[in-house]
Design a protein around this motif. Structure first.
Motif, short mmCIF file in Angstrom:
data_model
loop_
_atom_site.label_atom_id
_atom_site.label_comp_id
_atom_site.label_asym_id
_atom_site.label_seq_id
_atom_site.Cartn_x
_atom_site.Cartn_y
_atom_site.Cartn_z
N SER A 20 0.84 -1.25 -0.14
CA SER A 20 -0.18 -0.14 0.08
C SER A 20 0.85 1.48 0.02
O SER A 20 1.97 1.21 0.56
CB SER A 20 -1.18 0.01 1.17
N VAL A 31 -5.17 10.23 6.66
CA VAL A 31 -4.22 9.55 5.69
C VAL A 31 -5.20 8.80 4.84
O VAL A 31 -6.28 8.44 5.27
CB VAL A 31 -2.98 8.84 6.00
N LEU A 119 -7.87 6.84 7.31
CA LEU A 119 -7.42 6.36 8.63
C LEU A 119 -6.98 7.76 9.36
O LEU A 119 -6.33 8.78 8.58
CB LEU A 119 -6.14 5.38 8.66
N ASP A 438 -3.73 -5.95 7.87
CA ASP A 438 -4.38 -6.70 6.73
C ASP A 438 -4.51 -8.04 6.92
O ASP A 438 -3.46 -8.60 7.38
CB ASP A 438 -3.64 -6.33 5.43
N1 LIG Z 1 -2.66 5.74 9.91
C1 LIG Z 1 -1.23 5.97 9.57
N2 LIG Z 1 -1.09 7.12 10.05
C2 LIG Z 1 0.18 7.59 9.74
N3 LIG Z 1 0.90 6.97 8.94
C3 LIG Z 1 0.65 5.49 8.44
C4 LIG Z 1 -0.70 5.34 8.84
N4 LIG Z 1 -0.75 4.24 8.10
C5 LIG Z 1 0.32 3.82 7.49
N5 LIG Z 1 1.56 4.82 7.70
C6 LIG Z 1 2.59 5.02 7.07
O1 LIG Z 1 2.50 4.51 5.75
C7 LIG Z 1 3.35 3.41 5.72
C8 LIG Z 1 2.82 2.15 4.89
O2 LIG Z 1 2.00 1.63 5.58
P1 LIG Z 1 1.69 -0.13 5.55
O3 LIG Z 1 2.62 -0.51 6.62
O4 LIG Z 1 0.29 -0.17 6.27
O5 LIG Z 1 2.02 -0.45 4.09
P2 LIG Z 1 2.00 -1.79 3.81
O6 LIG Z 1 2.30 -1.83 2.20
O7 LIG Z 1 0.78 -2.61 4.21
O8 LIG Z 1 3.12 -2.61 4.41
P3 LIG Z 1 4.10 -4.05 4.44
O9 LIG Z 1 5.20 -3.72 3.54
O10 LIG Z 1 4.32 -4.30 5.82
O11 LIG Z 1 2.81 -4.95 4.07
C9 LIG Z 1 3.85 2.81 7.28
O12 LIG Z 1 5.22 2.31 7.38
C10 LIG Z 1 3.65 4.28 7.88
O13 LIG Z 1 4.93 4.88 7.73
#
Ligand SMILES: Nc1ncnc2c1ncn2[C@@H]1O[C@H](COP(=O)(O)OP(=O)(O)OP(=O)(O)O)[C@@H](O)[C@H]1O
Ligand SMILES: O=P(O)(O)O[C@@H]1[C@@H](OP(=O)(O)O)[C@H](OP(=O)(O)O)[C@H](O)[C@H](OP(=O)(O)O)[C@H]1OP(=O)(O)O
Length: 493
Positions: A20, A31, A119, A438
């Motif tokens: 994501s 966000v 969020l 997730d």
């Molecule tokens: N609610 C939030 N508020 C602030 N920053 C956020 C929030 N959600 C995510 N982030 C930032 O965005 C980044 C990416 O989000 P997230 O970890 O959910 O991505 P992902 O693609 O699911 O990660 P992964 O590689 O673990 O699968 C996080 O590392 C964080 O720094």
């Protein structure tokens, strides 16, 4: 937020992971989290709008109905799915493209569905803002905090060296990171302050994708994958220093960089241990110490018992431990379900393979008997437990530190002599959240087995040693003796 009045000028790139991409609002504490697709799918989106919407709604349901019950709802922000104008999403994707790290660009932001997860921005909360000093936020991706003890584990090394430490060797061998991180999750999850401080110090030295720091909503400290350079610790200390300068003993006196870092780490440990509850004794648990950790084993004997039962680390660890069989014991059960689905594809829905992640799903996995009655129902529940544990092994913790309003002990009452103001030690109000909750897809189990085998055989091949260049370089704030003696602990200043 009015979705029909969206303007890309109000949003900026915030960060991303493997699946994501996140943008933040320039004024509101909000966000938007977009799905990402492999770049080769950029011409043909791999899912329909309905499927993308369902995927994000599944994340909301999984987070609010399943993870929130296991981790504690005080830590969880599940958010809501929003449907955005496609033109806004396209303009936004063009705008953020330049800021994206090159190594994440094998995937592209979903610009087809218009769906996103909205969020609260945990790095710049609006509430409780007592001072004008920007909020500090620390993001930790702790990874798996225990050693497997399942009888199905075929390689002895897996019961001695933790998955994270072994994985480091595999990542360095494959060029994902240039240097090995000396962080060990088992130290962080130990509940022992010294071990936790030791773990966080190593996260600071080599953050990789396990540690980030935000100030006022901006990321000020993180690693760049594949980069030769370590992040600038001196710059970080420059940012942190004002937050820790007001200790009693430090009025007008110089505070060493090491003292700033020590104070910062102590505040972080306090936040991670907060939440209350009974302290859960893990001293008799052989699964809580990793042989690859550089923490001095002698000290473990005198270590304090464990984590408070309502702390974020305890709740994450308990959820990770739903993986009781280890991937090696789980895989035959996964194959049983896979075979069943090949024979009866319509059973996918009854067995809730792709959700819905409702209370029923949670109840089944909480009531699953340990003994295998050879049914597909038993096998699928074990797979679901394992997937929930995977989410807990891959989630992140966000610690938000809001500096308290500066209080002064003026003692300037009318009777006594007027004394110099003494500012009290640093104080923060802190809040702790868990993000990235997730559900892991059913077929990620097969990938886990292959990865497990690769990691273990790589570790055994290298005999747990790495070339010197792959070890982290200690920053200049540490003395020559400390550089040599990596196990040295922080001492109170
Ligand atoms: N609610 C939030 N508020 C602030 N920053 C956020 C929030 N959600 C995510 N982030 C930032 O965005 C980044 C990416 O989000 P997230 O970890 O959910 O991505 P992902 O693609 O699911 O990660 P992964 O590689 O673990 O699968 C996080 O590392 C964080 O720094
Ligand atoms: O399998 P792991 O332990 O390497 O974890 C993957 C993470 O790698 P890490 O080791 O933390 O660098 C990986 O993180 P990075 O992309 O390396 O930052 C993802 O979090 C991945 O999850 P998903 O497939 O995007 O849902 C994670 O995959 P799973 O949680 O699905 O296994």
């Amino acid at each position: 937020m009015e979705v029909d009045k969206m303007n890309e000028a109000d949003w900026k790139y915030h960060g991303e992971g493997n699946k994501s991409l996140v943008v933040s609002h320039v004024q509101l504490s909000r966000v938007l989290r977009f799905l990402k697709y492999p770049a080769e799918d950029s011409e043909n989106p791999p899912q329909t709008v309905e499927q993308a919407y369902r995927q994000i709604q599944n994340t909301v349901d999984f987070s609010s109905n399943v993870m929130s019950s296991l981790l504690g709802d005080k830590f969880i922000h599940s958010g809501e799915v929003v449907k955005l104008p496609l033109e806004f999403v396209r303009q936004l994707s063009i705008k953020v493209q330049q800021q994206r790290p090159a190594w994440r660009c094998d995937k592209v932001m979903d610009i087809y569905s218009g769906c996103a997860l909205c969020l609260p921005n945990l790095t710049s909360p609006v509430l409780h803002q007592q001072t004008h000093t920007p909020t500090l936020c620390i993001e930790i991706k702790p990874k798996c905090g225990f050693l497997p003890s399942s009888k199905h584990v075929s390689k002895d090394i897996k019961t001695k060296v933790c998955r994270f430490c072994m994985h480091q060797h595999y990542k360095v061998a494959n060029g994902k990171w240039k240097r090995r991180s000396l962080y060990c999750p088992l130290d962080l999850f130990s509940g022992n302050r010294q071990r936790m401080q030791f773990a966080i110090r190593h996260l600071t030295e080599e953050p990789q994708n396990n540690f980030k720091i935000f100030k006022g909503g901006q990321c000020i400290y993180s690693s760049k994958e594949g980069s030769d350079d370590s992040p600038d610790l001196n710059l970080l200390l420059h940012h942190l220093r004002p937050y820790f300068m007001n200790g009693n003993k430090r009025i007008n006196s110089h505070m060493t960089s090491k003292a700033v870092l020590n104070d910062f780490i102590q505040v972080l440990v306090d936040a991670l241990l907060s939440g209350g509850g009974e302290v859960m004794d893990r001293r008799g648990d052989g699964r809580s110490f990793c042989e690859a950790s550089l923490f001095n084993k002698e000290r473990v004997r005198h270590a304090s018992p464990g984590l408070p039962s309502d702390s974020v680390l305890f709740r994450i660890l308990q959820t990770q431990m739903l993986d009781m069989l280890d991937i090696e014991g789980l895989y035959p059960l996964y194959r049983r379900v896979e075979q069943h689905l090949q024979d009866f594809p319509k059973e996918r829905s009854r067995l809730q393979i792709d959700g819905p992640y409702d209370e029923d799903f949670l109840e089944k996995l909480q009531k699953c008997p340990a003994d295998d009655d050879c049914s597909v129902e038993h096998a699928v529940t074990k797979v679901h437990q394992y997937r929930v544990a995977m989410t807990a092994k891959d989630c992140s913790i966000m610690v938000t530190l809001v500096p308290s309003a500066e209080e002064k002990d003026d003692d300037d009452d009318d009777e006594g002599p007027r004394r110099v103001s003494v500012v009290r030690p640093p104080a923060f109000s802190c809040s702790v959240s868990v993000l990235d909750l997730d559900p892991k897809p059913f077929d990620s189990v097969a990938r886990q087995l292959r990865l497990d085998q690769k990691i273990v055989s790589c570790y055994q091949r290298t005999g747990g040693t790495l070339p010197k260049a792959a070890l982290p370089t200690l920053p200049a704030i540490f003395s020559a003796a400390e550089r040599e003696e990596c196990t040295l602990l922080f001492h109170p200043v």
